[in-house]
Enzyme design. Structure first.
Site, short mmCIF file in Angstrom:
data_model
loop_
_atom_site.label_atom_id
_atom_site.label_comp_id
_atom_site.label_asym_id
_atom_site.label_seq_id
_atom_site.Cartn_x
_atom_site.Cartn_y
_atom_site.Cartn_z
N ASP A 282 25.08 29.49 53.97
CA ASP A 282 25.71 30.81 53.79
C ASP A 282 25.00 31.85 54.67
O ASP A 282 25.63 32.76 55.21
CB ASP A 282 25.63 31.27 52.32
CG ASP A 282 26.67 30.57 51.45
OD1 ASP A 282 27.68 30.08 51.99
OD2 ASP A 282 26.45 30.51 50.22
N LYS B 101 25.27 26.20 42.44
CA LYS B 101 24.38 26.35 43.59
C LYS B 101 22.90 26.40 43.22
O LYS B 101 22.05 26.08 44.04
CB LYS B 101 24.74 27.63 44.36
CG LYS B 101 26.03 27.53 45.15
CD LYS B 101 26.26 28.82 45.93
CE LYS B 101 27.42 28.66 46.90
NZ LYS B 101 27.54 29.81 47.80
P1 NAP Z 1 28.79 36.47 41.26
O1 NAP Z 1 27.44 35.85 41.39
O2 NAP Z 1 29.60 36.20 40.04
O3 NAP Z 1 28.59 38.08 41.39
C1 NAP Z 1 29.67 38.92 41.13
C2 NAP Z 1 29.36 40.33 41.61
O4 NAP Z 1 30.56 41.12 41.41
C3 NAP Z 1 28.26 41.05 40.82
O5 NAP Z 1 27.58 41.94 41.67
C4 NAP Z 1 29.06 41.80 39.75
O6 NAP Z 1 28.42 42.93 39.26
C5 NAP Z 1 30.25 42.24 40.57
N1 NAP Z 1 31.43 42.58 39.75
C6 NAP Z 1 32.22 41.71 39.08
N2 NAP Z 1 33.21 42.39 38.46
C7 NAP Z 1 33.02 43.71 38.75
C8 NAP Z 1 33.70 44.92 38.40
N3 NAP Z 1 34.79 44.91 37.62
N4 NAP Z 1 33.25 46.09 38.89
C9 NAP Z 1 32.15 46.10 39.69
N5 NAP Z 1 31.45 45.01 40.05
C10 NAP Z 1 31.88 43.82 39.58
O7 NAP Z 1 29.73 36.09 42.49
P2 NAP Z 1 29.26 35.61 43.96
O8 NAP Z 1 29.04 34.14 43.96
O9 NAP Z 1 28.17 36.50 44.42
O10 NAP Z 1 30.60 35.86 44.81
C11 NAP Z 1 31.02 37.17 45.11
C12 NAP Z 1 32.24 37.14 46.02
O11 NAP Z 1 31.87 36.61 47.29
C13 NAP Z 1 33.39 36.25 45.51
O12 NAP Z 1 34.61 36.92 45.73
C14 NAP Z 1 33.30 35.01 46.38
O13 NAP Z 1 34.57 34.40 46.56
C15 NAP Z 1 32.79 35.60 47.68
N6 NAP Z 1 32.09 34.61 48.51
C16 NAP Z 1 32.60 34.36 49.74
C17 NAP Z 1 31.97 33.45 50.56
C18 NAP Z 1 32.52 33.20 51.93
O14 NAP Z 1 32.17 32.17 52.52
N7 NAP Z 1 33.32 34.09 52.48
C19 NAP Z 1 30.82 32.78 50.12
C20 NAP Z 1 30.32 33.07 48.85
C21 NAP Z 1 30.98 33.99 48.05
P3 NAP Z 1 27.45 42.83 37.95
O15 NAP Z 1 26.15 42.31 38.46
O16 NAP Z 1 27.39 44.21 37.44
O17 NAP Z 1 28.12 41.88 36.98
#
Ligand code: NAP
Length: 285
Positions: free
Chosen positions: A102, A66
């Site tokens: 988004d 992205k």
């Molecule tokens: P990302 O950039 O990889 O960010 C991951 C987040 O999760 C960070 O805040 C990370 O914390 C945290 N995290 C990961 N493992 C963890 C753990 N064990 N304990 C606590 N915190 C943890 O991912 P993203 O792109 O933001 O996506 C996040 C979620 O949103 C995903 O599940 C994705 O499928 C969903 N999503 C959904 C949509 C939709 O249309 N519904 C759209 C986009 C994303 P740290 O910073 O400490 O690593």
């Protein structure tokens, strides 16, 4: 000529977008094929060139590209500039325009659930890529305040500037023992979950950042995770009497906005939701 729309990401095989976008194209009789392109970073320049050709209407871009796709875009809009990431490309002539649906997907999902964030005190759990779109959505949607809780506090701090003058943002750690998080949760009207905890097939499948004792009746609990449909976070919120809202609504609404931009047609939301739920059921089976 059959036109094409690409989904660019890695991996993309698990995505629900091809199912509900193709269903929408077919329902309106648009002669176009929505296809997944699973690409490594080094393949992006070639993909950008393909997107400029006449048979391509545009693309969706998903994790992890992205931000990386930004360097190939001729016309990023103001939302892309604000969020710092795109999820939709539209080809006009041979120029690539980009936006980030988004943000409107989040606002439309909340609106459809009668949970407009205007005036709400909001807690956001997580500070990754999706969280950036949540912050911009809360600012544009007129939320009263935002607390961002994240495991890595520096990533939460990096989001503060996105609030601008309109949205005051506090940060705290995601530990349930953090008194600042507990206080923010007590005052919150809306809790948005944007970590990867609880995602099926992820490293923390079955996990929730919060236990039921952190929620309260009347709160809206919005999980961006959509596989499974009933996540551990939503189940915890429900136990406490909070109102659960799953991530499928955001997924379909962001896709619907992209569909509108590529085709110029009003997206058939019911068709898209039905196809997304069917595809989700097969993923969960
Ligand atoms: P990302 O950039 O990889 O960010 C991951 C987040 O999760 C960070 O805040 C990370 O914390 C945290 N995290 C990961 N493992 C963890 C753990 N064990 N304990 C606590 N915190 C943890 O991912 P993203 O792109 O933001 O996506 C996040 C979620 O949103 C995903 O599940 C994705 O499928 C969903 N999503 C959904 C949509 C939709 O249309 N519904 C759209 C986009 C994303 P740290 O910073 O400490 O690593």
């Amino acid at each position: 000529m059959t036109q094409r729309i690409a989904l660019i990401g890695h991996p993309v095989a698990h995505s629900l977008s091809p199912a509900f976008q193709q269903a929408a194209l077919d329902a309106l009789g648009v002669d176009a094929r929505y296809e997944a392109w699973d690409l490594l970073p080094e393949e992006l320049p070639m993909a950008a060139e393909r997107l400029r050709s006449a048979e391509l209407l545009g693309a969706n871009v998903t994790v992890p590209h992205k931000q990386a796709m930004l360097r190939f875009i001729d016309r990023p809009d103001a939302l892309v500039e604000r969020v710092g990431a795109l999820n939709t490309i539209v080809r006009r002539e041979s120029l690539l325009h980009a936006t980030n649906t988004d943000v409107s997907g989040i606002l439309s999902a909340l609106e459809a659930a009668d949970a407009n964030p205007r005036g709400m005190r909001v807690v956001l759990l997580g500070a990754g890529g999706a969280a950036r779109a949540v912050v911009v959505a809360m600012r544009l949607g007129g939320a009263a305040s935002l607390t961002v809780a994240n495991r890595t506090i520096e990533r939460a701090e990096a989001l503060v500037a996105l609030g601008g003058d309109e949205l005051p943002i506090a940060v705290c750690s995601l530990g349930a023992g953090d008194p600042a998080l507990r206080a923010a949760m007590e005052g919150a009207d809306l809790v948005v979950h944007s970590t990867t905890l609880g995602m099926s097939h992820g490293p923390d499948e079955g996990g929730s950042p919060l236990l039921p004792d952190m929620f309260h009746r009347g709160q809206v609990a919005f999980d961006l995770v959509y596989v499974p449909e009933r996540t551990p976070f939503l189940l915890a919120a429900e136990v406490a009497g909070a109102r659960p809202l799953g991530g499928l609504a955001m997924l379909v609404h962001q896709g619907a906005e992209s569909f509108r931009l590529w085709t110029g047609y009003e997206p058939p939301l019911e068709v898209m939701f039905r196809a997304a739920r069917t595809a989700l059921a097969t993923r969960q089976a």
